[in-house]
Design a protein around this motif. Structure first.
Motif, PDB file in Angstrom:
ATOM      1  N   VAL A   1       1.139  -1.431  -0.164  1.00 17.26           N
ATOM      2  CA  VAL A   1       0.009   0.052   0.442  1.00 17.26           C
ATOM      3  C   VAL A   1       0.338   1.148   0.059  1.00 17.26           C
ATOM      4  N   LYS A   2       2.316   1.007   0.112  1.00 19.68           N
ATOM      5  CA  LYS A   2       2.663   1.828   0.438  1.00 19.68           C
ATOM      6  C   LYS A   2       4.763   1.908  -0.229  1.00 19.68           C
ATOM      7  N   ILE A   3       5.316   2.475  -0.945  1.00 21.33           N
ATOM      8  CA  ILE A   3       6.723   2.485  -0.735  1.00 21.33           C
ATOM      9  C   ILE A   3       7.485   3.650  -0.624  1.00 21.33           C
ATOM     10  N   GLY A   4       8.654   2.659  -0.238  1.00 18.14           N
ATOM     11  CA  GLY A   4       9.900   3.953   0.132  1.00 18.14           C
ATOM     12  C   GLY A   4      10.667   4.547  -1.293  1.00 18.14           C
ATOM     13  N   SER A   5      11.678   5.239  -0.859  1.00 17.44           N
ATOM     14  CA  SER A   5      12.009   5.594  -2.014  1.00 17.44           C
ATOM     15  C   SER A   5      13.369   4.293  -2.536  1.00 17.44           C
ATOM     16  N   ARG A   6      14.031   4.178  -4.051  1.00 10.92           N
ATOM     17  CA  ARG A   6      14.387   3.381  -4.223  1.00 10.92           C
ATOM     18  C   ARG A   6      14.015   1.801  -3.988  1.00 10.92           C
ATOM     19  N   VAL A   7      12.475   1.543  -4.187  1.00 11.76           N
ATOM     20  CA  VAL A   7      12.280   0.410  -3.913  1.00 11.76           C
ATOM     21  C   VAL A   7      12.129  -0.098  -5.402  1.00 11.76           C
ATOM     22  N   SER A   8      12.174  -1.304  -5.883  1.00 10.66           N
ATOM     23  CA  SER A   8      12.531  -1.410  -7.358  1.00 10.66           C
ATOM     24  C   SER A   8      11.826  -2.014  -7.478  1.00 10.66           C
ATOM     25  N   ARG A   9      11.208  -4.289  -6.498  1.00 16.80           N
ATOM     26  CA  ARG A   9      11.062  -5.124  -7.149  1.00 16.80           C
ATOM     27  C   ARG A   9       8.781  -5.026  -7.095  1.00 16.80           C
ATOM     28  N   PHE A  10       8.933  -3.479  -6.571  1.00 18.76           N
ATOM     29  CA  PHE A  10       6.893  -4.168  -6.014  1.00 18.76           C
ATOM     30  C   PHE A  10       6.961  -2.447  -6.064  1.00 18.76           C
ATOM     31  N   LYS A  11       5.125  -2.613  -6.991  1.00 22.12           N
ATOM     32  CA  LYS A  11       4.437  -1.541  -7.281  1.00 22.12           C
ATOM     33  C   LYS A  11       3.218  -1.572  -6.048  1.00 22.12           C
ATOM     34  N   ILE A  12       2.469  -0.819  -5.919  1.00 23.39           N
ATOM     35  CA  ILE A  12       1.231  -0.162  -5.178  1.00 23.39           C
ATOM     36  C   ILE A  12      -0.108  -1.572  -5.452  1.00 23.39           C
ATOM     37  N   ASN A  13      -0.652  -2.160  -4.875  1.00 24.27           N
ATOM     38  CA  ASN A  13      -1.402  -3.182  -4.665  1.00 24.27           C
ATOM     39  C   ASN A  13      -0.698  -4.321  -5.190  1.00 24.27           C
ATOM     40  N   ASP A  14       0.247  -4.601  -5.333  1.00 22.32           N
ATOM     41  CA  ASP A  14       1.084  -5.730  -5.828  1.00 22.32           C
ATOM     42  C   ASP A  14       0.769  -7.015  -4.583  1.00 22.32           C
ATOM     43  N   LYS A  15       0.368  -8.108  -4.833  1.00 20.36           N
ATOM     44  CA  LYS A  15      -0.013  -9.090  -3.707  1.00 20.36           C
ATOM     45  C   LYS A  15       1.051 -10.229  -3.194  1.00 20.36           C
ATOM     46  N   VAL A  16       1.342 -10.084  -1.703  1.00 17.81           N
ATOM     47  CA  VAL A  16       3.191  -9.946  -1.791  1.00 17.81           C
ATOM     48  C   VAL A  16       2.483 -10.844  -0.663  1.00 17.81           C
ATOM     49  N   ILE A  17       4.234 -11.827  -0.458  1.00 16.03           N
ATOM     50  CA  ILE A  17       3.806 -12.736   0.753  1.00 16.03           C
ATOM     51  C   ILE A  17       5.558 -12.495   1.798  1.00 16.03           C
ATOM     52  N   SER A  18       5.643 -12.899   2.766  1.00 15.61           N
ATOM     53  CA  SER A  18       6.770 -12.657   3.073  1.00 15.61           C
ATOM     54  C   SER A  18       7.691 -14.143   3.048  1.00 15.61           C
ATOM     55  N   THR A  19       9.385 -14.006   3.683  1.00 19.50           N
ATOM     56  CA  THR A  19      10.017 -15.007   3.304  1.00 19.50           C
ATOM     57  C   THR A  19      10.597 -15.359   4.739  1.00 19.50           C
TER      58      THR A  19
END
Length: 353
Positions: A87-105
């Motif tokens: 729902v929110k990304i910090g600076s220099r984030v390149s792997r995800f965008k808003i609304n991407d569905k993710v799971i933790s490692t």
């Protein structure tokens, strides 16, 4: 300008200033309380995830009970496995965008290759941060895209149980379609392992203390079930069911004396994937039998993000659906821990509305 304002509103709306999260003030489930805390703000290369579901592992019960020997700092947020949406990304984030569905490692920072030291890559819900909260802020490298075909509740079961079974069956266990797998019990790892083995047409035997659970597991492709309470020397049953050959791969869940029975049940040059120590952490093995059978003992400790991503692709391709025993509401999380302690057929999941 109007477009830019609308875009910002759509991508970052509905993020409150405060959220609920479960915290331990000390060891013991009676010390698990639902508290209100500020919603974290992602820093450089971090993302904020609105949590959809958290699945529990037996390790979570042990951590909340006694810390498993780890010097945990209180208040402590438990649990390691979650699914959600960015729902929110910090600076220099390149792997995800808003609304991407993710799971933790499960093991933070283990991207690929040999497992790093826990000092470098701590496990979430242990020496690393826990995820039993409405929002979780994590480095982007600690997350992976969720499978496309699974619900958030199903996806939350994958980081530990699913990946452990994947490593035991495929990446370390090297199971082949013409081989026999023995899975012990009907917990999340065992049932995932059975599903993976079934997907390649392997022969699957299951040991359990419950005839009812054995019958339920047969829908997953189990060839035969062995009630280990009625047959304490269950390794003899494995021998009979494999015409004296034994099992090519055994998922060892108990440790202690049960590991010796697994060694009796394994085929010549077979593999024993040691996943759990539910009965005892120590075991005495007849070394001559290990040598004479030329068997391999494989220590399984979850896996890397690269392996998690490979597993997610495989699950999508083969349309594998995790087995979920119960789903609890976020406010009923202590009941989910109680269920976990009693034992589950598959996974126990907490859904966060």
């Amino acid at each position: 300008m109007k477009f830019e304002i609308t875009l910002k509103k759509n991508t970052e709306m509905n993020i409150p200033n405060l959220m609920k999260q479960w915290e331990l003030s000390d060891f013991g489930l009676n010390n698990l309380k639902l508290n209100t805390v500020p919603v974290p703000t992602p820093g450089p290369k971090e993302v904020l995830v609105k949590t959809a579901a958290v699945s529990l592992n037996y390790r979570d019960h042990l951590v909340t009970s006694n810390g498993m020997g780890m010097p945990l700092a209180f208040p402590f947020v438990p649990a390691s496995d979650m699914s959600g949406a960015v729902v929110k990304i910090g600076s220099r984030v390149s792997r995800f965008k808003i609304n991407d569905k993710v799971i933790s490692t499960n093991i933070a920072g283990w991207i690929e290759g040999p497992a790093p030291s826990p000092d470098i890559a701590p496990s979430l819900g242990g020496m690393g941060p826990g995820v039993l909260a409405e929002y979780v802020c994590l480095p982007e490298d600690w997350l992976s895209l969720a499978p496309k075909n699974l619900s958030p509740v199903e996806s939350a079961t994958l980081p530990c149980a699913g990946l452990t079974a994947w490593m035991a069956v495929f990446e370390k266990g090297k199971l082949k379609s013409n081989e026999t797998l023995v899975v012990q019990g009907t917990g999340g790892v065992s049932l995932f392992a059975a599903q993976f083995a079934f997907s390649i047409g392997a022969n699957i035997l299951l040991t359990s203390s419950s005839d009812d659970k054995i019958n339920r597991a047969k829908s997953l492709g189990i060839s035969a079930g062995i009630n280990r309470f009625n047959n304490e020397d269950w390794h003899h049953n494995v021998s009979q069911l494999t015409s004296g050959r034994g099992a090519d791969l055994i998922i060892e869940m108990a440790g202690s004396e049960n590991l010796q029975k697994s060694l009796d049940a394994v085929a010549q040059e077979g593999r024993i994937a040691i996943v759990g120590v539910l009965e005892a952490a120590d075991a005495t093995l007849p070394i001559f039998k290990v040598l004479s059978k030329r068997s391999s003992l494989l220590g399984i400790g979850v896996g890397s993000r690269k392996s998690l991503e490979a597993m997610c692709s495989y699950i999508d391709l083969h349309e594998i659906r995790p087995v979920i025993d119960a789903i609890y509401r976020f406010e009923d999380s202590p009941k989910a821990f109680d269920h976990l302690k009693r034992g589950a057929f598959g996974k126990v999941v907490i859904e966060i509305q």
